[in-house]
Design an enzyme around this catalytic site. Sequence first.
Site, PDB file in Angstrom:
ATOM      1  N   CYS A  19      59.329  57.460  58.187  1.00 29.39           N
ATOM      2  CA  CYS A  19      59.167  57.483  56.731  1.00 29.39           C
ATOM      3  C   CYS A  19      60.371  56.839  56.035  1.00 29.39           C
ATOM      4  CB  CYS A  19      58.949  58.906  56.263  1.00 29.39           C
ATOM      5  SG  CYS A  19      60.071  60.115  56.988  1.00 29.39           S
TER       6      CYS A  19
HETATM    7  N1  LIG Z   1      55.913  64.646  58.038  1.00 27.22           N
HETATM    8  C1  LIG Z   1      56.280  63.410  57.744  1.00 27.22           C
HETATM    9  O1  LIG Z   1      56.644  63.104  56.591  1.00 27.22           O
HETATM   10  C2  LIG Z   1      56.255  62.346  58.782  1.00 27.22           C
HETATM   11  C3  LIG Z   1      55.949  62.624  60.098  1.00 27.22           C
HETATM   12  N2  LIG Z   1      56.025  61.630  61.032  1.00 27.22           N
HETATM   13  C4  LIG Z   1      55.753  61.930  62.440  1.00 27.22           C
HETATM   14  O2  LIG Z   1      54.362  62.250  62.594  1.00 27.22           O
HETATM   15  C5  LIG Z   1      54.213  63.226  63.591  1.00 27.22           C
HETATM   16  C6  LIG Z   1      53.486  64.429  62.974  1.00 27.22           C
HETATM   17  O3  LIG Z   1      54.280  64.952  61.923  1.00 27.22           O
HETATM   18  P1  LIG Z   1      53.825  66.179  61.007  1.00 27.22           P
HETATM   19  O4  LIG Z   1      52.415  66.016  60.609  1.00 27.22           O
HETATM   20  O5  LIG Z   1      54.853  66.325  59.981  1.00 27.22           O
HETATM   21  O6  LIG Z   1      53.929  67.387  62.071  1.00 27.22           O
HETATM   22  P2  LIG Z   1      53.340  68.866  61.969  1.00 27.22           P
HETATM   23  O7  LIG Z   1      54.335  69.731  62.654  1.00 27.22           O
HETATM   24  O8  LIG Z   1      52.929  69.180  60.574  1.00 27.22           O
HETATM   25  O9  LIG Z   1      52.023  68.787  62.880  1.00 27.22           O
HETATM   26  C7  LIG Z   1      52.069  68.592  64.270  1.00 27.22           C
HETATM   27  C8  LIG Z   1      50.654  68.661  64.833  1.00 27.22           C
HETATM   28  O10 LIG Z   1      50.689  68.451  66.240  1.00 27.22           O
HETATM   29  C9  LIG Z   1      49.963  69.521  66.888  1.00 27.22           C
HETATM   30  N3  LIG Z   1      50.493  69.640  68.252  1.00 27.22           N
HETATM   31  C10 LIG Z   1      51.668  70.180  68.648  1.00 27.22           C
HETATM   32  N4  LIG Z   1      51.805  70.071  70.003  1.00 27.22           N
HETATM   33  C11 LIG Z   1      50.696  69.408  70.432  1.00 27.22           C
HETATM   34  C12 LIG Z   1      50.233  69.017  71.740  1.00 27.22           C
HETATM   35  N5  LIG Z   1      50.955  69.248  72.842  1.00 27.22           N
HETATM   36  N6  LIG Z   1      49.046  68.408  71.836  1.00 27.22           N
HETATM   37  C13 LIG Z   1      48.273  68.178  70.736  1.00 27.22           C
HETATM   38  N7  LIG Z   1      48.667  68.533  69.471  1.00 27.22           N
HETATM   39  C14 LIG Z   1      49.856  69.138  69.342  1.00 27.22           C
HETATM   40  C15 LIG Z   1      50.214  70.700  65.957  1.00 27.22           C
HETATM   41  O11 LIG Z   1      49.293  71.757  66.138  1.00 27.22           O
HETATM   42  P3  LIG Z   1      49.586  72.986  67.138  1.00 27.22           P
HETATM   43  O12 LIG Z   1      51.073  73.196  67.199  1.00 27.22           O
HETATM   44  O13 LIG Z   1      48.857  74.140  66.505  1.00 27.22           O
HETATM   45  O14 LIG Z   1      49.033  72.586  68.449  1.00 27.22           O
HETATM   46  C16 LIG Z   1      49.983  70.018  64.619  1.00 27.22           C
HETATM   47  O15 LIG Z   1      48.606  69.801  64.410  1.00 27.22           O
HETATM   48  C17 LIG Z   1      55.611  63.559  64.119  1.00 27.22           C
HETATM   49  O16 LIG Z   1      55.920  62.753  65.221  1.00 27.22           O
HETATM   50  C18 LIG Z   1      56.514  63.155  62.956  1.00 27.22           C
HETATM   51  O17 LIG Z   1      57.796  62.821  63.414  1.00 27.22           O
HETATM   52  C19 LIG Z   1      56.287  60.340  60.686  1.00 27.22           C
HETATM   53  C20 LIG Z   1      56.572  60.001  59.409  1.00 27.22           C
HETATM   54  C21 LIG Z   1      56.598  60.983  58.349  1.00 27.22           C
HETATM   55  C1  LIG Z   2      62.756  65.975  55.741  1.00 27.41           C
HETATM   56  C2  LIG Z   2      62.765  65.709  57.220  1.00 27.41           C
HETATM   57  O1  LIG Z   2      63.088  66.562  58.025  1.00 27.41           O
HETATM   58  N1  LIG Z   2      62.381  64.499  57.602  1.00 27.41           N
HETATM   59  C3  LIG Z   2      62.304  64.093  58.990  1.00 27.41           C
HETATM   60  C4  LIG Z   2      61.874  62.663  59.100  1.00 27.41           C
HETATM   61  C5  LIG Z   2      60.419  62.459  58.909  1.00 27.41           C
HETATM   62  C6  LIG Z   2      59.721  61.992  60.141  1.00 27.41           C
HETATM   63  O2  LIG Z   2      58.937  62.746  60.640  1.00 27.41           O
HETATM   64  O3  LIG Z   2      60.007  60.834  60.690  1.00 27.41           O
HETATM   65  P1  LIG Z   2      59.840  60.529  62.276  1.00 27.41           P
HETATM   66  O4  LIG Z   2      58.450  60.146  62.538  1.00 27.41           O
HETATM   67  O5  LIG Z   2      60.775  59.452  62.638  1.00 27.41           O
HETATM   68  O6  LIG Z   2      60.158  61.806  62.997  1.00 27.41           O
HETATM   69  C7  LIG Z   2      63.674  64.159  59.665  1.00 27.41           C
HETATM   70  O7  LIG Z   2      64.694  63.915  59.027  1.00 27.41           O
HETATM   71  O8  LIG Z   2      63.669  64.354  60.882  1.00 27.41           O
END
Ligand SMILES: NC(=O)C1=CN([C@@H]2O[C@H](COP(=O)(O)OP(=O)(O)OC[C@H]3O[C@@H](n4cnc5c(N)ncnc54)[C@H](OP(=O)(O)O)[C@@H]3O)[C@@H](O)[C@H]2O)C=CC1
Ligand SMILES: CC(=O)N[C@@H](CCC(=O)OP(=O)(O)O)C(=O)O
Length: 336
Positions: free
Chosen positions: A154
């Site tokens: 992000c």
């Molecule tokens: N949040 C953000 O702003 C951003 C996130 N990302 C990346 O996107 C990805 C998701 O982020 P985010 O949505 O915030 O994460 P969350 O923690 O909100 O969601 C994670 C999801 O993965 C599931 N999960 C966990 N372990 C497993 C597994 N072994 N197999 C299948 N599903 C699994 C969880 O459900 P459960 O644990 O119930 O199984 C849940 O549905 C991460 O890699 C993050 O770094 C990238 C950019 C921005």
């Molecule tokens: C506020 C906050 O905690 N932000 C996350 C970054 C967001 C993210 O998920 O990015 P990646 O896909 O690279 O993990 C962090 O700093 O780790």
Amino acid sequence: MLNTLIVGASGYAGVELATYINRHPQMTLTALAVSAQSPDAGKLLSDLHPQLKGVIDLRLEPLNDAATWASKVDVVFLATAHEVSHDLAPVFLASGCVVFDLSGAFRVSKPGFYDAFYGFSHQYPHWLSQAAYGLAEWNHQQIAEAQLIAVPGCYPTAAQLALRPLLEAGLINDGQWPVINAVSGVSGAGRKASITTSFCEVSLQPYGIFNHRHQPEIISHLGSSVIFTPHLGNFSRGILETITCRLKPTVRHEDVAAAFHNAYQDKPLVRIYDKGVPSIKSVAGLPYCDIGFVVQEEHLIVISAIDNLLKGAASQAVQCLNIRFGFPETESLVYM
Ligand SMILES: NC(=O)C1=CN([C@@H]2O[C@H](COP(=O)(O)OP(=O)(O)OC[C@H]3O[C@@H](n4cnc5c(N)ncnc54)[C@H](OP(=O)(O)O)[C@@H]3O)[C@@H](O)[C@H]2O)C=CC1
Ligand SMILES: CC(=O)N[C@@H](CCC(=O)OP(=O)(O)O)C(=O)O
């Protein structure tokens, strides 16, 4: 129609993906998955995210056997933690699925990078070298040809969309590294509970000073050194980056404006401000990156704003999908 599986569908990025794929005219939302041991397995997505009641009432499947799911779908989105994506992506790729990974597991192909910044040794150098970096406005050709698309982080999305036009146009004085001060909403840390993201703990605080994994991600794809300092703010979604740069001595406001307009004139999801600067309010809930800037003598301040869950994750992933399959780039993302 392309059959689609979203893994990590109950998470913050996953639910946004489900919403986009559900309304995409070329895609079928085939299944939503969580971990095999998830307490949410068997629940409806709309039980966890009631805004989707009557819209997406699909059950969350426990991902007991990824290989079986791989044989049933064409497209997989991994909205899972880095280590989980690292292990799952090769299973789906081996079955011929096109994989869009929202984690950091396949973003940087450099020896030792994952040991140094992610705390694990990468086991799939082949897929790492094959992955396209999904910075949609800049890597169209690679995305269109890849089987694995690593959607950028992000913070790196907002930073690179702001800095890349300036570097390409040769406007930055390389005697001074751009300084990126970024503030993110708490949803950036995901849905799981933790003390640092609990309501009474969050105010406004820098973290990861000089050692956040997004600094080397930005440097590696931008090809320029930067100083990057993230902050956690007390709001739920959005990222605002204030980026301070030194311009080469002869560069004027008009040159900066021309660089941004040339880069993005045919890119509908990046909006350049000719006056004023963006705020999180202007992008929250939307798939845009908004960019504004002010020049004073040799100093340039660029403001870049995105929704971390959308242009910073889910909408950029769907933008990459549209590029990969030749659909209109804003399909399911923008309604005019
Ligand atoms: N949040 C953000 O702003 C951003 C996130 N990302 C990346 O996107 C990805 C998701 O982020 P985010 O949505 O915030 O994460 P969350 O923690 O909100 O969601 C994670 C999801 O993965 C599931 N999960 C966990 N372990 C497993 C597994 N072994 N197999 C299948 N599903 C699994 C969880 O459900 P459960 O644990 O119930 O199984 C849940 O549905 C991460 O890699 C993050 O770094 C990238 C950019 C921005
Ligand atoms: C506020 C906050 O905690 N932000 C996350 C970054 C967001 C993210 O998920 O990015 P990646 O896909 O690279 O993990 C962090 O700093 O780790």
